[in-house]
Enzyme design. Structure first.
Site, PDB file in Angstrom:
ATOM      1  N   ASN A   9       0.886  -1.168   0.000  1.00  0.00           N
ATOM      2  CA  ASN A   9       0.000   0.000   0.000  1.00  0.00           C
ATOM      3  C   ASN A   9       0.921   1.213   0.000  1.00  0.00           C
ATOM      4  OD1 ASN A   9      -1.857   2.027   0.470  1.00  0.00           O
ATOM      5  ND2 ASN A   9      -2.140   1.510   2.636  1.00  0.00           N
ATOM      6  N   LYS A  11       0.273   4.299  -0.361  1.00  0.00           N
ATOM      7  CA  LYS A  11      -0.281   5.547   0.204  1.00  0.00           C
ATOM      8  C   LYS A  11       0.016   6.716  -0.729  1.00  0.00           C
ATOM      9  CE  LYS A  11       0.154   3.352   4.654  1.00  0.00           C
ATOM     10  NZ  LYS A  11       0.225   3.475   6.103  1.00  0.00           N
ATOM     11  N   HIS A  95      -9.251   1.848   4.661  1.00  0.00           N
ATOM     12  CA  HIS A  95      -8.000   1.969   5.399  1.00  0.00           C
ATOM     13  C   HIS A  95      -8.187   2.939   6.565  1.00  0.00           C
ATOM     14  CE1 HIS A  95      -3.871   2.944   6.381  1.00  0.00           C
ATOM     15  NE2 HIS A  95      -3.550   1.800   5.820  1.00  0.00           N
ATOM     16  N   GLU A  97      -6.457   5.241   7.648  1.00  0.00           N
ATOM     17  CA  GLU A  97      -6.162   6.643   7.336  1.00  0.00           C
ATOM     18  C   GLU A  97      -7.356   7.311   6.662  1.00  0.00           C
ATOM     19  OE1 GLU A  97      -2.521   5.861   5.254  1.00  0.00           O
ATOM     20  OE2 GLU A  97      -1.607   5.245   7.152  1.00  0.00           O
ATOM     21  N   GLU A 167      -5.571  -4.444  10.610  1.00  0.00           N
ATOM     22  CA  GLU A 167      -4.510  -3.464  10.810  1.00  0.00           C
ATOM     23  C   GLU A 167      -4.757  -2.683  12.090  1.00  0.00           C
ATOM     24  OE1 GLU A 167      -2.444  -2.495   6.817  1.00  0.00           O
ATOM     25  OE2 GLU A 167      -4.104  -1.098   7.089  1.00  0.00           O
ATOM     26  N   GLY A 173       2.502   2.473  10.536  1.00  0.00           N
ATOM     27  CA  GLY A 173       3.477   3.533  10.311  1.00  0.00           C
ATOM     28  C   GLY A 173       4.197   3.976  11.576  1.00  0.00           C
ATOM     29  N   SER A 213       3.320  -2.021  10.188  1.00  0.00           N
ATOM     30  CA  SER A 213       4.765  -2.146  10.395  1.00  0.00           C
ATOM     31  C   SER A 213       5.295  -3.557  10.103  1.00  0.00           C
ATOM     32  CB  SER A 213       5.167  -1.687  11.807  1.00  0.00           C
ATOM     33  OG  SER A 213       4.815  -0.320  11.998  1.00  0.00           O
TER      34      SER A 213
HETATM   35  P1  PGA Z   1       2.903   0.348   7.482  1.00  0.00           P
HETATM   36  O1  PGA Z   1       1.456   0.590   6.845  1.00  0.00           O
HETATM   37  O2  PGA Z   1       3.380  -0.974   6.964  1.00  0.00           O
HETATM   38  O3  PGA Z   1       3.740   1.499   7.001  1.00  0.00           O
HETATM   39  O4  PGA Z   1       2.714   0.334   8.961  1.00  0.00           O
HETATM   40  C1  PGA Z   1       0.558  -0.468   6.727  1.00  0.00           C
HETATM   41  C2  PGA Z   1      -0.735   0.040   6.153  1.00  0.00           C
HETATM   42  O5  PGA Z   1      -1.144   1.151   6.511  1.00  0.00           O
HETATM   43  O6  PGA Z   1      -1.374  -0.626   5.316  1.00  0.00           O
END
Ligand code: PGA
Length: 251
Positions: A9, A11, A95, A97, A167, A173, A213
């Site tokens: 992903n 982003k 997601h 976010e 998640e 992140g 992560s």
């Molecule tokens: P990350 O993001 O691996 O940077 O923690 C995962 C995600 O948001 O899908």
């Protein structure tokens, strides 16, 4: 019985030119690694370049969002039909976010999921608890609720095209990964919710990813867990070596 799916992903990262370069770098590293589906979910404007670069490889391209209406006065939005025509096969929906910054609700996640599935896309539906919800003891309740809301009115047949990504919001992140046992437990709650809606067989066949992560160091342990059928990977999907190492861990 169910297939591993390793999905990046990106982003809001990578221009079309950078997307092309990164995919060209990744292609030889993941070639022949066919024990999992390999997907890169990219910004909408990168889609044509990404599809062109991935042509003839085992990398599939996904989008990061889709609107739930077929067409109309929805400035800035992209429909499922547009994605399909562009050659997109997967789409990330709900997601955290988008839930946090863009007003996404369980209801709009459900509508987007239905729009994606009805157009023939594979939906990667995201669920996850915040740290506060976890500390209050609501993880199981929340994950089951989000999962069931997202899958309302989805048919048993359409579940073949549904992937759910657990998640935990506190792990995205942040560099803080859920332990493998926490990931397994969260994924287990998601699978239990699917079983309550669609029965044990469909639940056993549904791919449930972990995300938050995940990287080349922790992927093998996370993926070794019974309920972890792949990963949704943010930061580590922006580096060819780290992403391909996660693909290796899924072999
Ligand atoms: P990350 O993001 O691996 O940077 O923690 C995962 C995600 O948001 O899908």
């Amino acid at each position: 019985m169910r297939r591993y799916v390793i999905a990046g992903n990106w982003k809001m990262n990578m221009t079309p030119a950078k997307a092309q370069a990164l995919i060209n770098e990744m292609k030889p590293l993941v070639a022949g690694k066919d024990n999992c589906d390999i997907v890169l979910c990219v910004p909408a404007i990168d889609i044509p370049a990404a599809i062109e670069a991935a042509k003839g490889s085992n990398i599939k391209i996904g989008a990061e969002n889709v609107h739930f209406k077929a067409s109309g006065a929805y400035t800035g939005e992209i429909s499922a039909e547009m994605l399909v025509e562009a050659g997109v096969e997967y789409v990330v929906i709900g997601h955290s976010e988008r839930r946090q910054y863009f007003g996404e609700t369980d209801q709009t996640v459900n509508l987007r999921t239905l729009a994606a599935l009805n157009a023939g896309l594979k939906a990667i539906v995201c669920v996850g608890e915040t740290l506060e919800q976890r500390e209050l003891g609501y993880t199981e309740t929340l994950l089951k609720f989000q999962t069931k809301m997202a899958l309302t009115n989805v048919t048993a047949e359409q579940m073949k095209n549904v992937i759910i990504a657990y998640e935990p919001v506190w792990a995205i992140g942040t560099g803080v990964t859920a332990t493998a046992d926490q990931a397994d437990e969260g994924n287990g709650y998601v699978r239990a919710a699917v079983a309550e809606m669609f029965g044990a067989d469909i639940a056993a066949q549904t791919t449930v990813q972990y995300g938050g992560s995940m990287n080349d160091k922790n992927a093998a342990e996370l993926l070794s867990k019974e309920n972890v059928d792949g990963g949704l990977i943010g930061g580590a999907s922006l580096k060819s070596a780290a992403f391909s190492a996660i693909v290796d861990a899924a072999q």
